[in-house]
Design a protein around this motif. Sequence first.
Motif, PDB file in Angstrom:
ATOM      1  N   THR A  95     -40.108  37.562 -79.405  1.00 13.56           N
ATOM      2  CA  THR A  95     -41.331  37.104 -80.055  1.00 13.56           C
ATOM      3  C   THR A  95     -41.703  35.694 -79.600  1.00 13.56           C
ATOM      4  N   ALA A  96     -40.690  34.862 -79.397  1.00  5.61           N
ATOM      5  CA  ALA A  96     -40.916  33.473 -78.987  1.00  5.61           C
ATOM      6  C   ALA A  96     -41.190  33.331 -77.495  1.00  5.61           C
ATOM      7  N   GLY A  97     -41.139  34.433 -76.765  1.00  4.45           N
ATOM      8  CA  GLY A  97     -41.390  34.374 -75.323  1.00  4.45           C
ATOM      9  C   GLY A  97     -40.182  33.941 -74.508  1.00  4.45           C
ATOM     10  N   LEU A  98     -39.015  33.927 -75.131  1.00  2.00           N
ATOM     11  CA  LEU A  98     -37.785  33.582 -74.402  1.00  2.00           C
ATOM     12  C   LEU A  98     -37.221  34.872 -73.826  1.00  2.00           C
ATOM     13  N   LEU A  99     -37.768  35.277 -72.699  1.00  3.69           N
ATOM     14  CA  LEU A  99     -37.516  36.619 -72.167  1.00  3.69           C
ATOM     15  C   LEU A  99     -36.425  36.673 -71.111  1.00  3.69           C
ATOM     16  N   GLY A 100     -35.819  35.527 -70.787  1.00  4.06           N
ATOM     17  CA  GLY A 100     -34.787  35.500 -69.763  1.00  4.06           C
ATOM     18  C   GLY A 100     -35.304  34.899 -68.472  1.00  4.06           C
ATOM     19  N   ARG A 101     -34.770  35.367 -67.374  1.00  2.00           N
ATOM     20  CA  ARG A 101     -35.123  34.790 -66.071  1.00  2.00           C
ATOM     21  C   ARG A 101     -36.625  34.836 -65.803  1.00  2.00           C
ATOM     22  N   LYS A 102     -37.266  35.938 -66.179  1.00  2.00           N
ATOM     23  CA  LYS A 102     -38.671  36.101 -65.801  1.00  2.00           C
ATOM     24  C   LYS A 102     -39.580  35.082 -66.477  1.00  2.00           C
ATOM     25  N   SER A 103     -39.150  34.544 -67.630  1.00  2.00           N
ATOM     26  CA  SER A 103     -39.956  33.518 -68.298  1.00  2.00           C
ATOM     27  C   SER A 103     -39.390  32.119 -68.096  1.00  2.00           C
ATOM     28  N   GLY A 104     -38.215  32.031 -67.461  1.00  2.00           N
ATOM     29  CA  GLY A 104     -37.592  30.730 -67.222  1.00  2.00           C
ATOM     30  C   GLY A 104     -36.653  30.290 -68.328  1.00  2.00           C
ATOM     31  N   ARG A 105     -36.600  31.050 -69.413  1.00  2.00           N
ATOM     32  CA  ARG A 105     -35.690  30.699 -70.503  1.00  2.00           C
ATOM     33  C   ARG A 105     -35.353  31.921 -71.331  1.00  2.00           C
ATOM     34  N   GLY A 106     -34.072  32.084 -71.610  1.00  2.00           N
ATOM     35  CA  GLY A 106     -33.585  33.142 -72.477  1.00  2.00           C
ATOM     36  C   GLY A 106     -32.364  32.599 -73.186  1.00  2.00           C
ATOM     37  N   PHE A 107     -31.224  33.232 -72.982  1.00  2.00           N
ATOM     38  CA  PHE A 107     -29.989  32.629 -73.482  1.00  2.00           C
ATOM     39  C   PHE A 107     -29.667  31.370 -72.670  1.00  2.00           C
ATOM     40  N   TYR A 108     -30.125  31.342 -71.435  1.00  2.00           N
ATOM     41  CA  TYR A 108     -29.977  30.174 -70.558  1.00  2.00           C
ATOM     42  C   TYR A 108     -31.362  29.656 -70.194  1.00  2.00           C
ATOM     43  N   ARG A 109     -31.399  28.418 -69.726  1.00  2.00           N
ATOM     44  CA  ARG A 109     -32.640  27.843 -69.218  1.00  2.00           C
ATOM     45  C   ARG A 109     -32.557  27.843 -67.688  1.00  2.00           C
ATOM     46  N   TYR A 110     -33.644  28.233 -67.027  1.00  2.00           N
ATOM     47  CA  TYR A 110     -33.664  28.359 -65.572  1.00  2.00           C
ATOM     48  C   TYR A 110     -34.633  27.334 -64.964  1.00  2.00           C
ATOM     49  N   GLU A 111     -34.438  27.049 -63.686  1.00  2.00           N
ATOM     50  CA  GLU A 111     -35.252  26.027 -63.024  1.00  2.00           C
ATOM     51  C   GLU A 111     -36.737  26.333 -63.107  1.00  2.00           C
ATOM     52  N   PRO A 128     -39.618  30.065 -63.874  1.00  2.00           N
ATOM     53  CA  PRO A 128     -39.690  31.513 -64.111  1.00  2.00           C
ATOM     54  C   PRO A 128     -39.348  32.304 -62.850  1.00  2.00           C
ATOM     55  N   GLY A 129     -38.477  33.294 -63.013  1.00  2.00           N
ATOM     56  CA  GLY A 129     -38.057  34.119 -61.886  1.00  2.00           C
ATOM     57  C   GLY A 129     -36.858  33.585 -61.140  1.00  2.00           C
ATOM     58  N   SER A 130     -36.462  32.334 -61.435  1.00  2.00           N
ATOM     59  CA  SER A 130     -35.318  31.726 -60.746  1.00  2.00           C
ATOM     60  C   SER A 130     -34.011  32.217 -61.347  1.00  2.00           C
ATOM     61  N   SER A 131     -32.965  32.240 -60.519  1.00  2.00           N
ATOM     62  CA  SER A 131     -31.623  32.575 -61.013  1.00  2.00           C
ATOM     63  C   SER A 131     -30.787  31.315 -61.232  1.00  2.00           C
ATOM     64  N   GLN A 132     -31.353  30.141 -60.926  1.00  2.00           N
ATOM     65  CA  GLN A 132     -30.617  28.885 -61.011  1.00  2.00           C
ATOM     66  C   GLN A 132     -30.638  28.358 -62.438  1.00  2.00           C
ATOM     67  N   VAL A 133     -29.459  28.291 -63.058  1.00  2.00           N
ATOM     68  CA  VAL A 133     -29.348  27.842 -64.446  1.00  2.00           C
ATOM     69  C   VAL A 133     -29.374  26.318 -64.505  1.00  2.00           C
ATOM     70  N   VAL A 134     -30.106  25.786 -65.466  1.00  2.00           N
ATOM     71  CA  VAL A 134     -30.142  24.346 -65.704  1.00  2.00           C
ATOM     72  C   VAL A 134     -29.064  24.014 -66.735  1.00  2.00           C
ATOM     73  N   PRO A 135     -28.079  23.171 -66.400  1.00  2.00           N
ATOM     74  CA  PRO A 135     -27.011  22.843 -67.356  1.00  2.00           C
ATOM     75  C   PRO A 135     -27.577  22.192 -68.617  1.00  2.00           C
ATOM     76  N   ASP A 136     -26.949  22.498 -69.741  1.00  2.00           N
ATOM     77  CA  ASP A 136     -27.367  21.876 -70.995  1.00  2.00           C
ATOM     78  C   ASP A 136     -26.131  21.559 -71.824  1.00  2.00           C
ATOM     79  N   ALA A 137     -26.333  21.211 -73.081  1.00  2.00           N
ATOM     80  CA  ALA A 137     -25.223  20.744 -73.925  1.00  2.00           C
ATOM     81  C   ALA A 137     -24.143  21.796 -74.110  1.00  2.00           C
ATOM     82  N   ASP A 138     -24.539  23.063 -74.072  1.00  2.00           N
ATOM     83  CA  ASP A 138     -23.544  24.126 -74.245  1.00  2.00           C
ATOM     84  C   ASP A 138     -22.512  24.118 -73.120  1.00  2.00           C
ATOM     85  N   VAL A 139     -22.950  23.668 -71.937  1.00  2.00           N
ATOM     86  CA  VAL A 139     -22.070  23.645 -70.768  1.00  2.00           C
ATOM     87  C   VAL A 139     -21.313  22.328 -70.686  1.00  2.00           C
TER      88      VAL A 139
END
Length: 591
Positions: A269-285, A287-298
Motif C-alpha cells: 500500500t505504501a509503494g514499498l514494492l522491492g527492487r522495482k520501486s527502489g525500496r522494500g525490505f531493503y533500500r536500493y540505489e 528503482p530496478g537496481s540490485s545494489q543495496v544501500v547500507p543502513d542502520a540495520d547493517v
Amino acid sequence: MARDITTVGVVGLGTMGAGIAEVLARGGVRVIGVEIDDAAAERGLARMRHSTARAVERGKLTADDERALYERVSVGSDLGAVADADLVLEAVPEQLDLKQELFAQLDKVCRPDTILATNTSSLSVTELSVATGRSARVVGLHFFNPAPVMPLVEVVRTVVTEPEVLDDVVALAEKLGKEPVVAGDRAGFIANGLLFAYLNHAAAMFEEKYATRGDIDAAMRFGCGLPMGPLAVLDLVGIDTAYNILQQMYRQSRDRLHAPAPILKQMATAGLLGRKSGRGFYRYEEPGSSQVVPDADVTAPVPGTARRVETVGVVGSGTMATGIVEVFAKAGYTVTFVARSDAKVGAVTGGLTRSFDRQVQRGRLSEADRDAALGRVTGTTNLEDLATVDLVVEAVVEELSVKRALFENFDEICKPGAVLATTTSSLPVIECAMATGRPEDVVGMHFFNPAPVMKLVEVVRTVTTSDDVVATVHEVCRRTKKHAVDCGDRAGFIVNALLFPYLNDAVKMLQANYASADEIDTAIKTGAGFPMGPFELLDVVGLDVSLAIQQVLFAEFREPGWAPATLLEHLVTAGYLGRKTGRGFRDYAKK
C-alpha cells in the motif's frame, strides 16, 4: 505419440510474455505475439531484442541464431492472428476476470484442436478453463522469471485435462530445453506452494522483530546455502506480487499459513514494492537496481563490551563437538575438551588429526599451522579442568535433563565471568540458564554441521542474557571467521523455524499424492534455486532428527499447519531415517 507443436501464440508481451516468446523462438517454434495495441507489441519486441542482444554479447547466442530467431517472430495487436496456432499461451496480468475474458475470446478464435495455456503463478487453472468450451484442452504452463534463464516449467493439469494435451505440452517444454514437472491445480502449484509459505513466515518473523532483516537473510544463506535470503527474494519478486500470490493461495487453500503477513499489505500500500520501486525490505540505489544501500540495520554496533576470551572449553565428543574444537584451535584459542572416557578423548584427537592432515594434503593448511593448532588442544575426562576457561561450549546429546545437569556443574566449576554457551538447536536456552546461579552469563551459540565448514552461528539470547555476553560471542565469531546472527530464545531460532515447516509442507504435498518426490525436488532446485530439494535434504539431515525438530516447533507454537506430517512419522517408526540407514524418502541401498 506427442504432437509436434510448431506455432505458438503468446498473448501479453510484458517481461514474462516477452521472455516466453524468446524461449519459444530460440527453440525453433514460430511465435505470434499479441498485445493490447501496436505500441505495446513493439515494446514487447524491444524487450526481446534487448534480451537476445545481451545473450549475443555474452556468447550464449550467435548473431546468426539471433537473426534466425526473429524470422520466426511476428507481433501485433490482432488476436485473430493466433487462429491457426497449435497452442496459445496467455501471459497477461494476474487478474481472474481479465484472463477468463481472454480465454473466452480465444475459444472462439482458435481451431478446435488448439491447446489453450495459462502462465498464471497463482490463479486456478480450472476457473480459467471453464470460461471456454474446451476445458479438457486447457492447461497451465508456468514459466519462471527470467524465462530464458530459469529451467523449470510447471505443467498444471486440471481434473478434466486430456492426457494427450499434457503429453503435447510436456514434449514442447522438453523441446525448448526446459525441465517440465507435472502438477495438479492447487494453490501455488509445487514451487510457489512451498516457497511462498516460507517467504511469508520470514516476513512475519521480521514483523515480530524477532530478528533483523539482515540476520534473517544471512541465517538462511549461510545456514542453508541458499543463494538469497527470504526477504531479499521478496524484494526481487515484488512485495505486491508476493502479496497477491499469497492472497490467491489463501483463497484456494484456506490455510492460515498462506494468509499474507500484515506487513506485506502495508508495504504494498505504501509503494514499498522491492527492487522495482527502489525500496522494500531493503533500500536500493535506484528503482530496478540490485545494489543495496547500507543502513542502520547493517551498520548498527552490537551493544555491550566483549569480555576477554583466550581459553575455551568444549564438552562433548561427537561430530559437532569435534568440529567446534577444530574451529577454536584453528583460530588460535587454547582449547580443553571434555569427553566421557579415555577412548572418546582418543577418538576426538584422532578425528582432529585426520581433519588437519586432509587440509594439509589439499594445501589449505601448512604443516606448521597444523602442528600449532593440535598443540593448543588438550583432551580430558574431568570437568574440573574447565575451571579456568573464559568460555565453555557444551555440545552433548539433545536431552534437556543432561544439559541442565551439565550447566549445574558449570556453575560450580567455572570461574566468575566465564561465558557459558549451549549449542542446542531446539531446546530452550533459558532452561540451561536457570540451572545456574548466573543466568546472565548463559547464551546459545548454535553452530551448524559441519562446524569447520558452515559459516553461520546463531547467537541466542534469553531474557536474562547480558549485553556483554552477546558482545563476547560476536567477537569470538569474528575471530573464528563465523557469521553471527542474533535471535531470541524460542523453538527453532531462525533457520530451523523457517526451514522445517517448509520441509514438512513438502512431505504433506507428497503424502497427498500431489507430485512425486523427484518432481518436488526438481521444482525447488530449478524453480527456486535451492541447492537441494526438500527430500534430498530430509534424507541427509535424518528423518528422525527432522521429526524431532518439527515436534518441538509444533509443541511451542501450537500452529496446526506445523503438525508433523503423518508420512514422516510413519517412516521414522519404520526405521527409514534417510541416508544413515540406507533408506528414507529414497532407497539408497539400490544405488
